[in-house]
Design an enzyme around this catalytic site. Structure first.
Site, short mmCIF file in Angstrom:
data_model
loop_
_atom_site.label_atom_id
_atom_site.label_comp_id
_atom_site.label_asym_id
_atom_site.label_seq_id
_atom_site.Cartn_x
_atom_site.Cartn_y
_atom_site.Cartn_z
N HIS A 65 0.83 -1.21 0.00
CA HIS A 65 0.00 0.00 0.00
C HIS A 65 0.87 1.26 0.00
CE1 HIS A 65 -3.07 -2.78 2.09
NE2 HIS A 65 -3.41 -2.64 0.83
N HIS A 66 2.14 1.13 -0.38
CA HIS A 66 2.97 2.34 -0.35
C HIS A 66 2.46 3.36 -1.36
CE1 HIS A 66 4.83 0.65 -3.93
NE2 HIS A 66 5.53 1.75 -4.10
N LYS A 71 -2.74 -2.70 -7.80
CA LYS A 71 -3.02 -3.03 -9.21
C LYS A 71 -2.45 -4.39 -9.53
CE LYS A 71 -4.46 -1.50 -13.26
NZ LYS A 71 -5.22 -2.75 -13.38
N LYS A 95 7.23 -4.27 -10.33
CA LYS A 95 7.00 -3.92 -11.74
C LYS A 95 6.51 -2.48 -11.87
CE LYS A 95 5.10 -7.33 -13.79
NZ LYS A 95 4.18 -8.34 -14.31
N LYS A 107 -2.86 -8.79 -6.77
CA LYS A 107 -3.13 -9.89 -7.70
C LYS A 107 -4.33 -10.67 -7.21
CE LYS A 107 -1.33 -11.57 -11.52
NZ LYS A 107 -0.60 -10.80 -12.55
N SER A 363 -2.64 -0.23 -18.71
CA SER A 363 -3.74 -0.21 -17.73
C SER A 363 -3.76 1.12 -16.99
CB SER A 363 -3.56 -1.33 -16.71
OG SER A 363 -4.07 -2.54 -17.21
P1 NAD Z 1 -3.50 -16.53 -21.75
O1 NAD Z 1 -4.44 -17.37 -20.96
O2 NAD Z 1 -4.04 -15.59 -22.76
O3 NAD Z 1 -2.43 -17.45 -22.52
C1 NAD Z 1 -1.69 -18.47 -21.93
C2 NAD Z 1 -1.35 -19.47 -23.01
O4 NAD Z 1 -0.43 -20.45 -22.48
C3 NAD Z 1 -2.59 -20.24 -23.49
O5 NAD Z 1 -2.62 -20.21 -24.92
C4 NAD Z 1 -2.36 -21.64 -22.95
O6 NAD Z 1 -2.95 -22.67 -23.75
C5 NAD Z 1 -0.84 -21.72 -22.95
N1 NAD Z 1 -0.34 -22.78 -22.08
C6 NAD Z 1 -0.86 -23.28 -20.94
N2 NAD Z 1 -0.10 -24.27 -20.44
C7 NAD Z 1 0.92 -24.42 -21.30
C8 NAD Z 1 2.04 -25.29 -21.36
N3 NAD Z 1 2.25 -26.20 -20.41
N4 NAD Z 1 2.90 -25.17 -22.39
C9 NAD Z 1 2.70 -24.23 -23.34
N5 NAD Z 1 1.67 -23.38 -23.36
C10 NAD Z 1 0.78 -23.47 -22.35
O7 NAD Z 1 -2.60 -15.77 -20.66
P2 NAD Z 1 -1.74 -14.45 -20.85
O8 NAD Z 1 -2.56 -13.31 -20.41
O9 NAD Z 1 -1.12 -14.47 -22.20
O10 NAD Z 1 -0.64 -14.67 -19.70
C11 NAD Z 1 0.52 -15.46 -19.94
C12 NAD Z 1 1.59 -15.08 -18.92
O11 NAD Z 1 1.88 -13.69 -19.03
C13 NAD Z 1 1.21 -15.31 -17.46
O12 NAD Z 1 2.36 -15.67 -16.73
C14 NAD Z 1 0.74 -13.94 -17.02
O13 NAD Z 1 0.85 -13.76 -15.60
C15 NAD Z 1 1.71 -13.06 -17.77
N6 NAD Z 1 1.25 -11.68 -17.94
C16 NAD Z 1 0.09 -11.39 -18.58
C17 NAD Z 1 -0.29 -10.07 -18.74
C18 NAD Z 1 -1.51 -9.67 -19.53
O14 NAD Z 1 -1.69 -8.46 -19.77
N7 NAD Z 1 -2.35 -10.59 -19.98
C19 NAD Z 1 0.50 -9.03 -18.21
C20 NAD Z 1 1.69 -9.37 -17.56
C21 NAD Z 1 2.05 -10.70 -17.44
#
Ligand code: NAD
Length: 472
Positions: A65-66, A71, A95, A107, A363
């Site tokens: 909460h700093h 977010k 981040k 989160k 965002s």
């Molecule tokens: P998403 O659900 O859109 O996509 C994830 C993909 O990974 C899917 O296509 C899924 O089928 C695939 N997947 C699942 N298990 C797998 C495996 N064992 N091997 C290969 N592929 C596999 O999710 P996303 O939003 O793209 O998020 C992906 C990562 O990015 C997460 O770690 C998330 O925390 C991080 N992230 C996302 C955002 C965002 O804006 N969406 C922002 C920062 C970080």
């Protein structure tokens, strides 16, 4: 150590304290910075379409909460647990600090496999989760602002904003309670692709650094780089798309159902169409099916981009990784043991907590748009176009030459919302990359870029705390 029994939050703490040694801050303050401030663990029922009742486990963690609001995204996955949500919330604090977004880390997670629920059931779960958050004051434009993450997207964010608004009919800023919304619900152009675009901008900046490229036997620039991506979801797909558009070759893809390779480059759009038609990336014409869904990680390539889940590269498979650069698009894809192996091997790991900050950066722009109630570019676009046209005309009159039609259009163009979002994101990612590299180079005892990123983050959060006067 296997990926299964590794605590993700412990891994984040380990990285934090490794970096803390290179900062001047008091032990107690460091402990406060890395602790989770608030954890909300809930259980609620949902009636399935067949009449049966499931009890859903869900979490929301406010790590710091700093700065407020907190977010961070909401994840739908069977792997969700309290430790994972705490770790992801902590990463959000660091981040946001690195990319100068004025939020504390948060989160959320719901422990379900979204593929096993109908859209109607998912809507009920999402709306109930939101109302539980409202009841405990764990959501709101000034309190805590969720966003999409693994397994969630614009659809879920629309349900959240609708539920929140219905429960706060007099809140004129209600649209700012969540980001990643559809445009019609107060979303922003460019948010969908923001994380992947940010990954691309960050890695492009790293690739432009001649000394870093030379150390790894690579030419500067993105053109011709051989890329492997794990996860073809929101982040992985957009990252791969921007690399391909800039002339890189996607030589391998790993997905849930398996992995493929094609040394002369996979046509991404054709692969997406193939997956839509067949339900799998396997058997893509011209590509080779690999033995399992992690095999592509071990392909010979220049940049490996894990964009699926955490702990996928660990002590077991790290020694077989051949990439020269690893760009952590996912959160926490490497264990600390893998990190050590890559430091020894001279592989550059570009860390998650700033590389995938494009999502939270845009965002932030979306939240500002919601609070200001006006689309970016609405006031100045036409004015700038008229002004540019007048300058162009004056130059043509003075030089007695005419600019060709294509360049005429480019020069006259006034910025739309998406132009401003891309430009703000590019600036953010370039500045963050340079700041981290400078911190790394300023102390030759800092072993890797992740530690340098943590040093930057710790210094910024600690400065805020100390200037608040909480720790005189
Ligand atoms: P998403 O659900 O859109 O996509 C994830 C993909 O990974 C899917 O296509 C899924 O089928 C695939 N997947 C699942 N298990 C797998 C495996 N064992 N091997 C290969 N592929 C596999 O999710 P996303 O939003 O793209 O998020 C992906 C990562 O990015 C997460 O770690 C998330 O925390 C991080 N992230 C996302 C955002 C965002 O804006 N969406 C922002 C920062 C970080």
């Amino acid at each position: 150590m296997s990926a299964k029994n590794y605590s993700f939050f412990d891994a984040v703490k380990k990285s934090f304290y490794k970096a803390a040694e290179f900062t001047p801050w008091d032990k107690g303050l460091l402990h406060q910075i890395n602790s989770c401030n608030a954890v909300y663990r809930m259980r609620f029922p949902v009636k399935r379409d067949d009449g049966s009742i499931d009890v859903i486990k869900a979490y929301r963690v406010q790590h710091s909460h700093h700065k407020t609001p907190c977010k961070g995204g909401i994840r739908f996955s069977l792997a969700v647990n309290q430790d994972e949500v705490m770790a992801l919330a902590a990463l959000m604090t660091y981040k946001c600090a690195i990319v100068n977004v004025p939020f504390g880390g948060g989160k959320g997670g719901i422990k379900i496999d979204p593929r096993k629920y109908s859209p109607y059931e998912l809507e009920k779960i999402t709306r109930r989760y939101t109302s539980e958050l409202v009841k405990k004051n764990f959501i709101g434009p000034a309190v805590d602002v969720p966003a999409p993450d693994y397994g969630t997207g614009e659809r879920e964010m629309a349900w959240i904003v609708d539920t929140y608004s219905a429960m706060h009919p007099n809140d004129i800023n209600a649209a700012g309670c969540v980001t990643g919304k559809p445009i019609s619900q107060g979303g922003i152009r460019g948010r969908r692709e923001a994380t992947g675009l940010g990954v691309f901008y960050g890695l492009k900046e790293v690739c432009s650094m001649e000394d870093e490229m030379q150390k790894r036997g690579l030419e500067p620039g993105v053109y011709g780089k051989r890329i492997v991506v794990q996860g073809l979801g929101n982040v992985g797909y957009h990252t791969a798309k921007f690399f391909q558009e800039e002339g890189a070759l996607i030589v391998g893809i790993a997905e849930y159902e398996g992995s493929i390779s094609k040394p002369d480059g996979i046509d991404l759009e054709a692969l997406v169409l193939h997956r839509k038609q067949t339900g799998s990336i396997l058997n893509f014409p011209g590509a080779t099916n690999l033995e399992n869904n992690t095999a592509a990680l071990e392909l010979d390539c220049d940049i490996l981009i894990p964009a699926a889940l955490e702990n996928v590269i660990n002590a077991e498979n790290a020694p077989r990784i051949k990439a020269k650069i690893i760009g952590e698009a996912a959160n926490g894809p490497l264990t600390p043991e893998a990190d050590e192996i890559f430091i020894q091997k001279g592989i550059l790991v570009v860390p998650d907590m700033y590389l995938n900050a494009g999502g939270v950066t845009v965002s932030y722009f979306e939240w500002l748009k919601n609070l200001s109630h006006v689309r970016y570019g609405r006031l100045e676009k036409r004015f700038n176009e008229n002004m540019n046209a007048r300058i162009l005309e004056s130059m043509e009159t003075l030089t007695e030459k005419r600019v060709d039609e294509k360049n005429r259009g480019l020069i006259k163009h006034g910025a739309d919302e998406v132009d401003l979002v891309y430009s703000g994101l590019e600036e953010t990612m370039i500045s963050a990359t340079r700041e981290i590299m400078e911190a790394w180079k300023s102390n030759d005892k800092i072993p890797d870029m992740r530690t340098a990123a943590y040093v930057v983050a710790i210094n910024k959060v600690a400065t805020t705390y100390s200037e608040l006067g909480i720790f005189p």
